[in-house]
Scaffold this active site. Structure first.
Site, PDB file in Angstrom:
ATOM      1  N   SER A 200      -2.735  65.773  16.487  1.00 26.75           N
ATOM      2  CA  SER A 200      -3.402  64.729  15.723  1.00 26.75           C
ATOM      3  C   SER A 200      -2.480  63.517  15.569  1.00 26.75           C
ATOM      4  O   SER A 200      -2.031  62.952  16.560  1.00 26.75           O
ATOM      5  CB  SER A 200      -3.864  65.288  14.376  1.00 26.75           C
TER       6      SER A 200
ATOM      7  N   ASP B  60     -14.808  68.275  17.530  1.00 27.22           N
ATOM      8  CA  ASP B  60     -13.755  67.892  16.596  1.00 27.22           C
ATOM      9  C   ASP B  60     -14.383  66.959  15.569  1.00 27.22           C
ATOM     10  O   ASP B  60     -14.891  65.897  15.923  1.00 27.22           O
ATOM     11  CB  ASP B  60     -12.619  67.191  17.356  1.00 27.22           C
TER      12      ASP B  60
ATOM     13  N   HIS C 212     -10.535  70.645  14.968  1.00 32.86           N
ATOM     14  CA  HIS C 212      -9.438  69.675  15.032  1.00 32.86           C
ATOM     15  C   HIS C 212      -8.047  70.310  14.978  1.00 32.86           C
ATOM     16  O   HIS C 212      -7.176  69.989  15.782  1.00 32.86           O
ATOM     17  CB  HIS C 212      -9.583  68.655  13.898  1.00 32.86           C
TER      18      HIS C 212
END
Length: 255
Positions: free
Chosen positions: A97, A195, A225
């Protein structure tokens, strides 16, 4: 930036001393090293030296996070890079991320990084947060449950996110998009097909924008995610290990 609160139990950075191959792993926005702990353990079991960095303002209290700029996070991952340099001859970097966003920045500055692995990297859009880009109210928003398909998993994270910190995240993404064409080392990018935080378009845009001759895109079909904690975490660990062995200069003993 001095943190006011102590580190939450389980949110500490981790280091496994192994061979001459160093792997720096960076968690994402409002996350902690715990979210990449399984990946770190699996890579350490292969014999690598592994360091899971804790970004400033993370793993303590969201009031600490609010005081951070994205430069604090860039410095955090760079501190991890310098730490590993003391122990290792070659360094690979894995970022999930926002950790992927920071990995790209680090790689742009340190060209001796052997290769990078990105997991659902944030680079173009984060729809749940877009409305806070240009607004300072409310001061904090509720974070909700982490985006993990495996409901048996508990991630250490904040219950709230400061709007100021969300704006810093977007500023970091803006800065990072400009440097994508400079990335030339080997890259492997994982992207969850479902996601709810960072849409798959991020991974596709990233993959098309970097100029690496050696790049591999791996879709994840059974993870949301926080993929490093989700149903395909073993697959991710295996692919990461193979990528590192393939691109290391020196012979790697993983027995």
């Amino acid at each position: 930036m001095i943190e006011q609160y102590p580190v939450l139990p389980g949110a500490e950075p981790f280091f496994y001393k192994g061979n001459h191959i160093g792997i720096l792993i960076c968690h994402g926005f409002v996350g902690t090293p715990q979210s990449v702990g399984f990946l770190g353990e699996q890579l350490a079991a292969k014999g690598f030296s592994v360091y899971g960095v804790r970004l400033r303002g993370h793993g303590t209290h969201y009031e600490d996070l609010e005081k951070c700029s994205y430069q604090d996070w860039i410095e955090s991952i760079e501190d991890g890079y310098y730490f590993l340099q003391k122990h290792c001859q070659e360094i690979f970097v894995i970022g999930q991320s926002m950790g992927g966003t920071l990995t790209l920045n680090l790689t742009n500055k340190h060209r001796n990084i052997k290769g990078i692995i990105l997991i659902n990297a944030a680079i173009k859009s984060i729809p749940p947060m877009e409305k806070y880009k240009n607004s300072n109210v409310p001061r904090y928003i509720n974070e909700g449950k982490p985006d993990i398909k495996d409901k048996s998993v508990n991630e250490i994270t904040y219950s709230k996110a400061p709007v100021r910190s969300i704006q810093q995240l977007f500023a970091l993404m803006d800065k990072t998009r400009d440097i994508l064409p400079t990335i030339s080392c080997p890259v492997m990018a994982f992207q969850s097909e479902e996601d709810h935080v960072v849409p798959p378009e991020n991974g596709k845009f990233l993959f098309a924008s970097i100029h690496s001759d050696d790049k591999e895109f791996i879709p994840l079909t059974n993870s949301y995610h926080v993929a490093s904690m989700d149903f395909e975490k073993e697959l991710i660990a295996e692919k990461c290990s193979n990528f590192i062995i393939r691109h290391a200069n020196n012979e790697v003993n993983t027995e």
